[in-house]
Design a protein around this motif. Structure first.
Motif, PDB file in Angstrom:
ATOM      1  N   SER A  11       0.805  -1.220   0.000  1.00  0.00           N
ATOM      2  CA  SER A  11       0.000   0.000   0.000  1.00  0.00           C
ATOM      3  C   SER A  11       0.841   1.275   0.000  1.00  0.00           C
ATOM      4  CB  SER A  11      -0.953  -0.008   1.195  1.00  0.00           C
ATOM      5  OG  SER A  11      -1.704   1.183   1.246  1.00  0.00           O
ATOM      6  N   THR A  15       0.410   3.907  -2.946  1.00  0.00           N
ATOM      7  CA  THR A  15      -0.013   5.259  -2.575  1.00  0.00           C
ATOM      8  C   THR A  15       0.963   6.305  -3.106  1.00  0.00           C
ATOM      9  OG1 THR A  15      -1.094   4.450  -0.569  1.00  0.00           O
ATOM     10  CG2 THR A  15      -0.483   6.775  -0.622  1.00  0.00           C
ATOM     11  N   THR A  16       2.240   6.040  -2.961  1.00  0.00           N
ATOM     12  CA  THR A  16       3.268   6.968  -3.455  1.00  0.00           C
ATOM     13  C   THR A  16       3.143   7.178  -4.954  1.00  0.00           C
ATOM     14  OG1 THR A  16       4.782   6.248  -1.708  1.00  0.00           O
ATOM     15  CG2 THR A  16       5.751   7.391  -3.595  1.00  0.00           C
ATOM     16  N   CYS A  18       0.500   6.682  -6.899  1.00  0.00           N
ATOM     17  CA  CYS A  18      -0.754   7.382  -7.218  1.00  0.00           C
ATOM     18  C   CYS A  18      -0.620   8.884  -6.995  1.00  0.00           C
ATOM     19  CB  CYS A  18      -1.898   6.818  -6.382  1.00  0.00           C
ATOM     20  SG  CYS A  18      -2.469   5.189  -6.903  1.00  0.00           S
ATOM     21  N   ASN A  19       0.009   9.241  -5.884  1.00  0.00           N
ATOM     22  CA  ASN A  19       0.177  10.664  -5.595  1.00  0.00           C
ATOM     23  C   ASN A  19       1.127  11.337  -6.582  1.00  0.00           C
ATOM     24  OD1 ASN A  19      -1.599  10.757  -3.399  1.00  0.00           O
ATOM     25  ND2 ASN A  19      -0.019  10.060  -1.970  1.00  0.00           N
ATOM     26  N   GLN A  90       2.001  10.131   8.910  1.00  0.00           N
ATOM     27  CA  GLN A  90       1.338  10.203   7.611  1.00  0.00           C
ATOM     28  C   GLN A  90       0.884  11.625   7.290  1.00  0.00           C
ATOM     29  OE1 GLN A  90       1.283   7.788   5.304  1.00  0.00           O
ATOM     30  NE2 GLN A  90       2.572   6.666   6.766  1.00  0.00           N
ATOM     31  N   ARG A  94       1.976  13.933   4.097  1.00  0.00           N
ATOM     32  CA  ARG A  94       0.979  14.663   3.301  1.00  0.00           C
ATOM     33  C   ARG A  94       1.385  16.122   3.123  1.00  0.00           C
ATOM     34  NH1 ARG A  94      -5.437  14.294   4.710  1.00  0.00           N
ATOM     35  NH2 ARG A  94      -6.246  15.043   2.694  1.00  0.00           N
ATOM     36  N   LEU A 164      -7.395  15.223  -2.490  1.00  0.00           N
ATOM     37  CA  LEU A 164      -7.319  13.965  -3.232  1.00  0.00           C
ATOM     38  C   LEU A 164      -6.110  13.122  -2.848  1.00  0.00           C
ATOM     39  CD1 LEU A 164      -8.363  15.070  -6.845  1.00  0.00           C
ATOM     40  CD2 LEU A 164      -9.785  14.056  -5.042  1.00  0.00           C
ATOM     41  N   TYR A 165      -5.313  13.613  -1.944  1.00  0.00           N
ATOM     42  CA  TYR A 165      -4.117  12.884  -1.514  1.00  0.00           C
ATOM     43  C   TYR A 165      -4.486  11.492  -0.999  1.00  0.00           C
ATOM     44  CZ  TYR A 165       0.073  11.738   1.213  1.00  0.00           C
ATOM     45  OH  TYR A 165       1.178  11.116   1.731  1.00  0.00           O
ATOM     46  N   CYS A 166      -3.820  10.482  -1.523  1.00  0.00           N
ATOM     47  CA  CYS A 166      -4.083   9.098  -1.122  1.00  0.00           C
ATOM     48  C   CYS A 166      -3.283   8.755   0.136  1.00  0.00           C
ATOM     49  CB  CYS A 166      -3.690   8.130  -2.235  1.00  0.00           C
ATOM     50  SG  CYS A 166      -4.626   8.349  -3.754  1.00  0.00           S
ATOM     51  N   GLN A 167      -3.889   8.018   1.040  1.00  0.00           N
ATOM     52  CA  GLN A 167      -3.207   7.569   2.237  1.00  0.00           C
ATOM     53  C   GLN A 167      -3.175   6.043   2.271  1.00  0.00           C
ATOM     54  OE1 GLN A 167      -3.602  10.134   5.826  1.00  0.00           O
ATOM     55  NE2 GLN A 167      -5.543  10.781   4.894  1.00  0.00           N
ATOM     56  N   THR A 168      -2.237   5.504   3.015  1.00  0.00           N
ATOM     57  CA  THR A 168      -2.027   4.056   2.981  1.00  0.00           C
ATOM     58  C   THR A 168      -3.162   3.276   3.624  1.00  0.00           C
ATOM     59  OG1 THR A 168      -0.822   4.034   5.074  1.00  0.00           O
ATOM     60  CG2 THR A 168       0.455   4.415   3.068  1.00  0.00           C
TER      61      THR A 168
END
Length: 653
Positions: A11, A15-16, A18-19, A90, A94, A164-168
């Motif tokens: 994840s 996540t990295t 995707c961002n 986290q 961000r 929209l930032y994705c988190q793990t």
């Protein structure tokens, strides 16, 4: 369940990625805004297809900028430490992500406004340019008020990437700590090569780290390079690159121009009309003067061995020069010197911010007179930045390895040398064939590749050209043979007698003669001018001093060109022998050759003066020779002209 849990450990990597993909969208929006804000500057000749080409090129530079600026974020996210899967850590990731990329977006938007003043992307020179200004705050505030819509867009998109930032979404119960640490370590190690390749501009061995000048590969006009680039890239690639510092040797332009000026005017004594002869320039990799027998008849004559029977034969029909020099020691120095009459001072011209200056060259001057122009290089497109430079200086077409492979008349990739490019013999045959497909008058240049490290020849020639002397000698013999076959083929073409051929090397290479291992000897390149259709030009080896930057003005003189043009060199055929000179730069020292001497100058004072007859440069005549003062004055004028024009974007008449 166990498999799902292990996959869940990926994840942070997912996540990295995707961002980072979201940042590409941010850079794309910035580039579109850059286009919209400055549309009138880019509208000329802009088609949808060409816009797509530039946007595609922009992805290369965006990748480099995104990866460089986001290294802290990538490391924070993939750090092999299981304790980082907590809310506080986290949130730190961000905010690092949002802060870095919001700042990058901001400087892109600011540059969209600043572009109209400079017509280029901002580099780190902007900080020194405005270091003594006290009104920057008011200027910035005024422009902000005039472009409030950009402020609104900046605020909106910064909020969007935050939201929209994705988190793990990982919890400590989802993994065993050592499983987590191992997966993160492997993720970081696996991603590292792709990050390095992205920063360099590709995986290929021929791709050096891309620089600002590579943007010219995707544009039709120099101004368009600003659209291909992004400002974070331009800033970070020019950190510590303020290579051109303007000296104050001369107090005024007039005083300096009285000693030396790179602006050439038509000769008042030239009553001939402009002659539309074809121009063909062969830039032969590493083909130093040392290897050419005909240019070494006075050098250690009892022991000297030449390796170029075909070029020796060409010299017997040409005008060449006993003291001819290159203006740099790298291929990327040779291109600007030969084709645009710009020598290498301090750093290679098109590795510096000055590469985005408005620059001309043989191709553009002749294209404006109706010539068809093309550049040939048997390596992959983009290699060494040659495609970018050729396009920036007016070459209308570029033919590389991919184009050779598509031509069914030739052997395709079977002729690839396995490292750099198509072997010289087939590629020079291709070159001659393609010129026969062109409409006269044409101007072309070819850059060969085979006489280069790793110093090998095609399998079928290993017995013909065995090892001898030093490892490059067999390659020189092979390339010489390829040149001979090129001229043999060209001699049967209808355009041959209406063509001026110039043969030179990009730089020198391995040496086994002491003379060619000196400070000056390491710059000895041939300059051979062959004009088969002109019976009035008698073959000879002239005693004039010649250099690569003389090729452009000499060709313009031979064609009776009637307009002012820019060139640092001189017209060899219309300059008396005593007024010919050469200049180059070596490890902080300028070397100036004239009046039978070479003067070495560190920018402040003369360090040495040697007679050219002192071939091994053993007897320093500093402060002893009467020519030293005048040579210093002339060299200072050349240096100051160069530095001022580079920093002020004055490389046109």
């Amino acid at each position: 369940m166990m498999t799902l849990r292990r996959l869940h450990l990926l994840s942070p990597l997912a996540t990295t990625l995707c961002n980072l993909l979201m940042v590409y969208v941010l850079y794309f929006v910035a580039r579109i805004l850059y286009l919209i804000v400055n549309y009138s500057y880019f509208a000329q000749g802009l088609t949808f297809g060409h816009l797509l080409e530039m946007l595609g090129g922009g992805l290369v530079f965006d990748t480099t900028a995104i990866l460089v600026t986001n290294i802290p974020y990538i490391v924070l996210m993939l750090l092999p430490w299981h304790g980082k899967e907590c809310r506080g850590y986290q949130q730190l990731c961000r905010w690092v992500y949002v802060g870095i990329n919001a700042l990058a977006f901001a400087v892109n938007l600011c540059d969209a406004v600043y572009f109209r003043f400079t017509m280029r992307r901002t580099t780190t020179t902007v900080f020194s340019e405005f270091s003594h200004e006290s009104n920057l705050g008011s200027i910035f505030l005024t422009e902000t008020l005039h472009h409030l819509y950009l402020v609104f867009i900046f605020a909106l998109l910064t909020w969007v990437i935050y939201r929209l930032y994705c988190q793990t979404g990982l919890r400590k119960s989802d993994y065993r700590w050592w499983h987590y640490d191992l997966v993160m370590l492997l993720s970081l190690a696996g991603l590292a090569p792709f990050v390095v390749a992205g920063i360099r501009g590709g995986f290929a061995t021929a791709v050096r780290p891309i620089t600002i000048s590579n943007a010219n590969q995707y544009v039709n006009r120099p101004v368009e390079a600003a659209l291909v680039l992004n400002t974070p890239f331009s800033l970070y690639r020019t950190i510590g690159k303020a290579v051109f510092v303007v000296p104050d040797y001369y107090a005024s332009e007039a005083e300096m121009a009285a000693v030396y000026s790179p602006i050439h005017q038509p000769l008042a004594t030239d009553s001939c009309d402009f002659t539309k002869k074809n121009v063909v320039v062969l830039i032969v990799e590493s083909f130093g003067r040392e290897y050419i027998g005909a240019l070494n008849t006075t050098l250690d004559n009892s022991q000297y061995k030449g390796y170029t029977p075909c070029v020796d034969s060409l010299i017997a029909k040409s005008v060449s020069f006993s003291r001819s020099f290159c203006n740099g020691r790298k291929s990327i120095d040779g291109m600007p010197s030969i084709l645009s009459s710009i020598p290498m001072f301090v750093e290679p011209f098109f590795l510096t911010p000055a590469s985005m200056n408005h620059v001309s060259g043989i191709a553009r001057l002749l294209a404006d007179e109706g010539y068809q122009t093309a550049f040939f290089h048997g390596a992959q497109r983009g290699s060494m930045g040659f495609q970018a430079f050729s396009r920036a200086t007016g070459f209308q077409e570029y033919y590389g390895r991919e184009d050779y492979n598509q031509d069914k008349r030739f052997g395709g990739d079977r002729d690839f040398d396995g490292t750099w490019a198509i072997w010289d013999e087939p590629f020079l045959q291709y070159y001659a064939t393609k010129m026969s497909d062109m409409k006269e008058p044409f101007m072309t240049a070819v850059f060969t590749a085979s006489s280069h490290h790793p110093y090998v020849v095609p399998d079928e020639y290993k017995d013909t050209y065995p090892e001898e002397g030093i490892v490059i000698h067999k390659c020189i013999r092979y390339t010489d043979m390829a040149i001979g076959k090129f001229f043999e083929k060209a001699s049967h073409e209808p355009w041959f007698n209406n063509t001026i051929f110039v043969l030179t090397s990009d730089h020198t290479n391995l040496s086994d003669h002491a003379y060619y291992q000196t400070d000056l000897g390491g710059f000895c390149s041939p300059i051979i001018i062959f004009e088969p259709g002109n019976a009035e030009r008698q073959p000879e080896i002239q005693d004039k001093i010649a250099q690569q930057i003389d090729i452009l003005p000499t060709l313009m003189g031979m064609l009776h060109y009637k307009k002012p043009y820019f060139a640092f060199g001189i017209d060899l055929f219309n300059t008396p022998e005593e007024e010919t000179w050469a200049v180059n730069y070596l490890n902080g020292i300028y070397q100036y050759v004239k009046n039978g001497h070479v003067l070495q100058f560190d920018g402040q004072q003369t360090k040495a003066v040697y007679a050219l007859t002192d071939s091994l440069m053993q007897h320093n005549l500093v402060n002893q020779d009467k020519c030293q003062g005048q040579m210093e004055r002339e060299l200072k004028a050349i240096i100051q002209q160069y530095m001022e024009r580079m920093t002020q974007d004055r490389l046109l008449p």
